[in-house]
Design an enzyme around this catalytic site. Structure first.
Site, PDB file in Angstrom:
ATOM      1  N   TYR A  56       0.827  -1.217   0.000  1.00  0.00           N
ATOM      2  CA  TYR A  56       0.000   0.000   0.000  1.00  0.00           C
ATOM      3  C   TYR A  56       0.857   1.261   0.000  1.00  0.00           C
ATOM      4  O   TYR A  56       0.463   2.293  -0.557  1.00  0.00           O
ATOM      5  CB  TYR A  56      -0.996  -0.033   1.165  1.00  0.00           C
ATOM      6  N   GLN A  91     -16.154   2.736  -4.094  1.00  0.00           N
ATOM      7  CA  GLN A  91     -15.403   1.533  -3.710  1.00  0.00           C
ATOM      8  C   GLN A  91     -13.906   1.803  -3.835  1.00  0.00           C
ATOM      9  O   GLN A  91     -13.100   0.956  -3.459  1.00  0.00           O
ATOM     10  CB  GLN A  91     -15.788   0.356  -4.628  1.00  0.00           C
ATOM     11  N   HIS A 109     -14.766   1.257   1.064  1.00  0.00           N
ATOM     12  CA  HIS A 109     -13.650   0.294   1.139  1.00  0.00           C
ATOM     13  C   HIS A 109     -12.414   0.931   1.745  1.00  0.00           C
ATOM     14  O   HIS A 109     -11.331   0.349   1.680  1.00  0.00           O
ATOM     15  CB  HIS A 109     -13.327  -0.264  -0.262  1.00  0.00           C
ATOM     16  N   THR A 177     -17.949   0.060 -12.344  1.00  0.00           N
ATOM     17  CA  THR A 177     -17.744  -1.067 -11.441  1.00  0.00           C
ATOM     18  C   THR A 177     -18.263  -2.338 -12.106  1.00  0.00           C
ATOM     19  O   THR A 177     -19.273  -2.325 -12.794  1.00  0.00           O
ATOM     20  CB  THR A 177     -18.414  -0.849 -10.059  1.00  0.00           C
TER      21      THR A 177
HETATM   22  N1  APR Z   1     -15.215   3.900 -18.195  1.00  0.00           N
HETATM   23  C1  APR Z   1     -16.204   3.149 -17.634  1.00  0.00           C
HETATM   24  N2  APR Z   1     -16.018   1.933 -17.104  1.00  0.00           N
HETATM   25  C2  APR Z   1     -14.763   1.430 -17.149  1.00  0.00           C
HETATM   26  C3  APR Z   1     -13.677   2.142 -17.723  1.00  0.00           C
HETATM   27  C4  APR Z   1     -13.944   3.426 -18.255  1.00  0.00           C
HETATM   28  N3  APR Z   1     -12.975   4.175 -18.819  1.00  0.00           N
HETATM   29  N4  APR Z   1     -12.560   1.355 -17.630  1.00  0.00           N
HETATM   30  C5  APR Z   1     -12.946   0.221 -17.020  1.00  0.00           C
HETATM   31  N5  APR Z   1     -14.264   0.256 -16.748  1.00  0.00           N
HETATM   32  C6  APR Z   1     -15.070  -0.762 -16.065  1.00  0.00           C
HETATM   33  C7  APR Z   1     -14.756  -2.193 -16.453  1.00  0.00           C
HETATM   34  O1  APR Z   1     -15.513  -2.597 -17.587  1.00  0.00           O
HETATM   35  C8  APR Z   1     -15.199  -2.936 -15.176  1.00  0.00           C
HETATM   36  O2  APR Z   1     -16.576  -3.280 -15.258  1.00  0.00           O
HETATM   37  O3  APR Z   1     -14.763  -0.652 -14.695  1.00  0.00           O
HETATM   38  C9  APR Z   1     -15.003  -1.905 -14.054  1.00  0.00           C
HETATM   39  C10 APR Z   1     -13.844  -2.220 -13.142  1.00  0.00           C
HETATM   40  O4  APR Z   1     -14.168  -3.400 -12.457  1.00  0.00           O
HETATM   41  P1  APR Z   1     -13.194  -3.943 -11.306  1.00  0.00           P
HETATM   42  O5  APR Z   1     -11.790  -3.942 -11.824  1.00  0.00           O
HETATM   43  O6  APR Z   1     -13.791  -5.211 -10.813  1.00  0.00           O
HETATM   44  O7  APR Z   1     -13.245  -2.829 -10.169  1.00  0.00           O
HETATM   45  P2  APR Z   1     -14.402  -2.602  -9.116  1.00  0.00           P
HETATM   46  O8  APR Z   1     -15.734  -2.969  -9.672  1.00  0.00           O
HETATM   47  O9  APR Z   1     -14.229  -1.234  -8.605  1.00  0.00           O
HETATM   48  O10 APR Z   1     -14.017  -3.648  -7.961  1.00  0.00           O
HETATM   49  C11 APR Z   1     -14.784  -3.600  -6.768  1.00  0.00           C
HETATM   50  O11 APR Z   1     -13.283  -5.189  -5.736  1.00  0.00           O
HETATM   51  O12 APR Z   1     -11.169  -5.992  -5.282  1.00  0.00           O
HETATM   52  C12 APR Z   1     -12.203  -5.221  -4.801  1.00  0.00           C
HETATM   53  O13 APR Z   1     -11.935  -3.553  -3.201  1.00  0.00           O
HETATM   54  C13 APR Z   1     -11.757  -3.809  -4.564  1.00  0.00           C
HETATM   55  O14 APR Z   1     -13.100  -1.826  -4.675  1.00  0.00           O
HETATM   56  C14 APR Z   1     -12.716  -2.985  -5.391  1.00  0.00           C
HETATM   57  C15 APR Z   1     -13.898  -3.930  -5.597  1.00  0.00           C
END
Ligand code: APR
Length: 238
Positions: A56, A91, A109, A177
């Site tokens: 981190y 998140q 988070h 997300t």
């Molecule tokens: N614009 C819109 N959406 C986007 C873009 C963009 N430029 N780039 C990526 N994405 C989308 C992807 O298609 C995906 O659906 O963002 C999403 C990212 O998904 P994850 O990587 O799973 O991230 P997140 O949903 O925030 O994860 C939730 O999981 O590991 C834990 O604590 C961690 O907060 C995190 C949680």
């Protein structure tokens, strides 16, 4: 409906992607380079706190350099120009919402620029490295700090505020997300139960896209500012 009164935005790593930050599950995502078990669980921290602090501390050095993108800035414009109360449930542990001037942000988070004392609960706000040598200024114990990041299996932060927001909003927006992590992936269902309109902004339909009334596909840095301008213009034309 367009004259919304209470808007809730749930953001994920995708809103920060256009600021150059890695998401978690996309092709080059963080979980393709690090094991969740090692850096995002209570057991992993107990096993090797120095390794987790290093992870981190390195992430902190990257996040501090990042700048908000038009999606973050559009939230500030919405909060300033549209006559609704708009809250952000994020998140993300980066502070790009704050850097963009967003108000009313809830980091469920946790956030990268904080550490929490596992003995007395003191929150240390710092962009400096945190290590097992640090002394808590409140309880004077050494080595009790952990990153104020909610590890898998830990309780989310601000859940009372989140519950109130979801029950009372009339527009629920999800931005960037994947919708795979509980309980954030159930927030749309709660908002919908309480009659909110629901819109998903993502590059592609997600696993819970069926829960949303509308899907706006594309990079959030383009699609969300356009949506905010439309909302403001319609409101001004009434
Ligand atoms: N614009 C819109 N959406 C986007 C873009 C963009 N430029 N780039 C990526 N994405 C989308 C992807 O298609 C995906 O659906 O963002 C999403 C990212 O998904 P994850 O990587 O799973 O991230 P997140 O949903 O925030 O994860 C939730 O999981 O590991 C834990 O604590 C961690 O907060 C995190 C949680």
């Amino acid at each position: 409906m367009t004259d919304y009164k209470r808007i809730v935005i749930l953001s994920g790593a995708g809103i920060s992607a256009e600021s150059g930050l890695a998401t978690f599950r996309d092709e080059d995502g963080m979980w393709n380079h690090h094991r969740v078990e090692d850096v995002a669980t209570v057991e992993g921290f107990a096993k090797n706190p120095e390794y987790v602090h290093d992870f981190y501390n390195e992430l902190k050095k990257e996040l501090i350099k990042a700048n908000p993108n038009p999606a973050h800035l559009a939230i500030t414009r919405l909060q300033q120009q549209y006559p609704a109360q708009t809250a952000v449930i994020t998140q993300n542990v980066d502070t790009l919402h704050e850097k963009a001037g967003n108000q009313n942000v809830f980091h469920i988070h946790g956030q990268i620029d904080q550490a929490v004392c596992t003995n007395c609960g003191h929150i240390l706000s710092t962009w400096d490295d945190v290590t097992t040598e640090d002394i808590c200024p409140q309880c004077s114990l050494t080595g009790t700090f952990k990153p104020n990041i909610v590890f898998f299996g830990e309780s989310l932060l601000y859940m009372n505020e989140v519950d109130e927001l979801l029950r009372s909003c009339d527009l629920f927006i999800s931005i960037g997300t994947s919708g795979v992590v509980f309980p954030a992936n159930t927030f749309v269902r709660t908002a919908k139960y309480y009659h909110a309109d629901t819109i998903e902004f993502n590059l592609k339909p997600t696993v819970n896209n069926y829960e949303f009334d509308r899907h706006i596909i594309g990079p959030a840095g383009e699609t969300f500012p356009r949506f905010v301008e439309e909302l403001i213009n319609v409101n001004e034309s009434i």
